[in-house]
Scaffold this motif. Structure first.
Motif, short mmCIF file in Angstrom:
data_model
loop_
_atom_site.label_atom_id
_atom_site.label_comp_id
_atom_site.label_asym_id
_atom_site.label_seq_id
_atom_site.Cartn_x
_atom_site.Cartn_y
_atom_site.Cartn_z
N HIS A 133 0.83 -1.21 0.00
CA HIS A 133 0.00 0.00 0.00
C HIS A 133 0.86 1.26 0.00
O HIS A 133 0.45 2.30 -0.49
CB HIS A 133 -0.96 -0.02 1.19
N HIS A 159 -10.33 4.88 -3.08
CA HIS A 159 -11.03 3.60 -3.29
C HIS A 159 -10.80 2.61 -2.15
O HIS A 159 -10.17 1.55 -2.31
CB HIS A 159 -10.65 2.97 -4.63
N GLY A 161 -11.20 -0.30 0.48
CA GLY A 161 -11.76 -1.64 0.45
C GLY A 161 -12.68 -1.79 1.66
O GLY A 161 -12.21 -1.95 2.79
N TYR A 337 -15.40 -7.94 -5.28
CA TYR A 337 -14.39 -7.06 -5.87
C TYR A 337 -14.66 -6.75 -7.36
O TYR A 337 -14.48 -5.63 -7.81
CB TYR A 337 -13.04 -7.74 -5.68
N TYR A 359 -5.24 3.01 -12.65
CA TYR A 359 -5.30 2.23 -11.41
C TYR A 359 -3.89 1.89 -10.97
O TYR A 359 -3.19 1.15 -11.67
CB TYR A 359 -6.07 0.93 -11.63
N VAL A 361 -2.10 -0.16 -8.77
CA VAL A 361 -2.33 -1.33 -7.92
C VAL A 361 -1.29 -2.40 -8.25
O VAL A 361 -0.90 -2.57 -9.42
CB VAL A 361 -3.76 -1.92 -8.13
N GLN A 365 -2.41 -8.02 -9.33
CA GLN A 365 -3.85 -7.93 -9.60
C GLN A 365 -4.14 -7.72 -11.09
O GLN A 365 -5.24 -7.33 -11.47
CB GLN A 365 -4.47 -6.82 -8.76
N1 ARG Z 1 -8.16 -2.75 -1.68
C1 ARG Z 1 -7.37 -3.39 -2.68
C2 ARG Z 1 -6.22 -4.16 -2.05
O1 ARG Z 1 -5.82 -3.88 -0.94
C3 ARG Z 1 -6.82 -2.40 -3.67
C4 ARG Z 1 -7.85 -1.59 -4.41
C5 ARG Z 1 -7.35 -1.10 -5.71
N2 ARG Z 1 -8.29 -0.37 -6.51
C6 ARG Z 1 -9.30 -0.90 -7.18
N3 ARG Z 1 -10.11 -0.13 -7.85
N4 ARG Z 1 -9.52 -2.20 -7.20
O2 ARG Z 1 -5.68 -5.03 -2.69
#
Ligand code: ARG
Length: 601
Positions: A133, A159, A161, A337, A359, A361, A365
């Motif tokens: 993160h 965003h 979670g 998700y 994004y 990330v 993912q």
């Molecule tokens: N909350 C997710 C995680 O910790 C990341 C979110 C990323 N953004 C999205 N739009 N999926 O893995």
């Protein structure tokens, strides 16, 4: 292309056109051999080939045309027909003066500015943030700053979670500890107390406990899953609890992000798109885009031509598609998700209508985003090519595996910040930098050094590669580090301050020695580095630039006395002017990286 390269390119284009050749041969870039020239144009070889000419003869015709240009001192022809261009001292002085007077320190403007949403941070409510993160926060925040600097309209969205199993686990855990709270009465429609029933400490204690238990106790897991389902279905007490969990977490997140100077325009989360999900699902069903599969609603997004041969358990080879379908609604009727990300695209389209969504990330993912983007494209929401997943590598320990604490757990961002602060404070003491500086200022400097260390250490790597976490190295004042850059900026500030105290003002810049030439050429490259960073969504180009600038400054400073007795007044004024230009650009570059230099240290 740098600013000077742009001017030279115009001259080269004119020269080729004057010879009846195409403009495209006039491309100019910074020289690969800086010891020979400042810039080069390689067009003669291609142009000559297409026109059936001898390249060196063509070069001999182009070179004198260029030499007339005011910015060009000399053009040499090398090898088969390279044009090596040396610019005049006046042109370099002009480039440096431009940096000094330009509001963007020579950083330029995006060619086609866009409206962009950047989805980054992505912390999960109640789950502690880890080093992954950190990467998302720092890279995302830097891209926000970079794009904004260049003129894009940017909205950064955290965003959160806040829609998954972790919420159910927390509901169950809180109920077990405080069963008499009004949230657990199924018939209670509220209103509920405005004071949260838990603190962040409670959440950090309860979540790992509940998560651990759910892995061993199937009944406990089932309870949590049911709680999520009821929360998603709108049970009032659970929704009120959810809001408390979010509020408590967000307050803690803001502290950790604040340490890194990371901020967001929107603090939306997965739960915010809940109202959009049911109509979206209906619409996708109506249009035949979603289909029922073993009780779940899914969207097929695989493409035939992607099938890869896979050997099954029976030893038989079959074609298999690597792209599993998108899960819209699971067989329990819940959404996860996939659905929240798809609905979030719709939400952003309605609220902001961006040209593009980025994004930031974890690379791991990638499949998730590919699934969501294909579904969005298929549904006609936002086309695939306007949705970009900017993956990044992992932060590893010295063993090359994802970084863990000594106890083997994931490192919390809060602890990471604290460790960096401690190390930075120690280094400041070691370096003896903090002589007459009071305790309060010293602790502020410690924070700035720690932030510079963490941010620069992350950003200087090409985004997609992994890197090794080494706080000792990150906080060093030597080498390619954030603290080194702070030190360089502080030195420039001190120099300008001292000059002011001694009554010396910066004046017109003149480029006279080799180190000054080098420095001016580096200053000229800022816009290019920003453009590349934006185009490729790679902050490390900005890091490269500020580091090169700081090094060129050091070389200049060693070679060019400024405040020493005997330096002619005009030379001193010019050098101080150059220092001003460098400091301005260095601080602009560091600002994009989210790094602030103290006034002194
Ligand atoms: N909350 C997710 C995680 O910790 C990341 C979110 C990323 N953004 C999205 N739009 N999926 O893995």
């Amino acid at each position: 292309m740098t600013i000077l390269a742009g001017q030279l390119e115009a001259a080269c284009i004119a020269a080729f056109e004057a010879e009846g050749l195409e403009a495209r041969w006039g491309a100019v870039k910074q020289s690969d051999r800086p010891e020979l020239a400042d810039f080069q144009c390689n067009g003669c070889m291609g142009a000559a080939k297409s026109a059936g000419m001898n390249p060196r003869e063509l070069a001999a015709k182009i070179a004198p045309r260029l030499a007339e240009h005011a910015a060009i001192d000399r053009v040499d022809i090398a090898g088969p027909g390279f044009l090596n261009i040396v610019v005049t001292a006046e042109a370099l002085a002009g480039a440096a003066e431009h940096v000094r007077s330009d509001a963007k320190a020579g950083g330029g403007q995006a060619v086609e500015a866009e409206t962009v949403v950047i989805d980054f941070g992505g912390p999960n409510v109640a789950k502690p943030m880890h080093v992954g993160h950190l990467r998302s926060a720092v890279i995302g925040d830097t891209l926000v700053r970079l794009l904004r600097f260049l003129g894009d309209q940017v909205t950064g969205d955290v965003h959160l979670g806040d829609w998954g199993l972790q919420m159910g686990l927390l509901i169950v855990a809180v109920e077990e500890e405080q069963p008499d709270l009004p949230y657990f009465d199924a018939g209670n429609e509220g209103p509920f107390p405005s004071e949260p029933p838990v603190t962040m400490e409670d959440l950090s204690r309860l979540y790992p406990m509940a998560s651990g238990r759910s892995k061993e106790d199937a009944a406990y897991l089932e309870k949590a899953q049911n709680a999520v389902a009821q929360m998603q279905a709108g049970r009032a007490g659970y929704r009120a609890l959810l809001q408390h969990f979010i509020d408590v977490s967000v307050a803690a997140l803001k502290v950790d992000y604040g340490f890194l100077d990371v901020s967001f325009d929107l603090w939306k989360g997965e739960s915010d798109v809940d109202p959009l999900i049911a109509p979206m699902v209906e619409d996708l069903k109506d249009r035949g885009l979603a289909r029922l599969d073993e009780g779940a609603w899914i969207i097929d997004i695989a493409r035939e031509n992607e099938n890869v041969p896979t050997v099954g358990k029976d030893g038989q080879e079959r074609l298999k598609n690597p792209m599993p379908p998108l899960m819209l609604v699971n067989s329990r009727g819940g959404t996860g998700y996939h659905a929240t990300d798809l609905a979030t695209i719709l939400d952003r389209k309605q609220e902001i209508n961006p040209d593009r969504i980025l994004y930031v990330v974890d690379q791991r993912q990638a499949t998730h985003f590919e699934q969501v983007y294909r579904a969005s494209d298929k549904a006609g929401y936002v086309p695939h090519e306007r949705l970009e997943h900017l993956g990044f590598g992992t932060v590893n320990g010295k063993d090359g595996k994802p970084f863990k604490t000594r106890e083997g757990g994931t490192l919390r961002l809060a602890d990471l910040n604290a460790m960096a602060l401690e190390e930075a404070t120690k280094k400041i003491g070691d370096a003896g930098l903090s002589g007459e500086i009071g305790a309060e200022e010293k602790s502020e400097i410690g924070r700035l050094v720690a932030r510079a260390a963490l941010r620069f250490a992350d950003l200087q790597n090409q985004r997609t590669t992994n890197y090794v976490f080494d706080l000792e190295r990150f906080t060093s004042f030597e080498g390619k580090t954030g603290p080194y850059l702070l030190y360089a900026a502080v030195r420039m500030k001190a120099l300008l301050r001292r000059a002011g105290e001694e009554g010396h003002a910066p004046g017109a810049i003149r480029i006279e020695n080799e180190a000054e030439r080098k420095l001016a050429l580096v200053l000229d490259g800022f816009a290019l580095s920003l453009r590349l960073a934006r185009e490729k969504r790679m902050p490390h180009y900005v890091c490269e630039h500020v580091y090169t600038l700081a090094q060129a400054f050091s070389a200049f400073y060693a070679a060019s006395p400024i405040l020493k007795d005997g330096v002619a007044a005009e030379v001193r004024a010019s050098r101080l002017g150059l220092v001003e230009a460098v400091l301005k650009q260095l601080e602009a570059g560091l600002g994009i990286l989210g790094i602030t230099a103290p006034e002194r240290m």
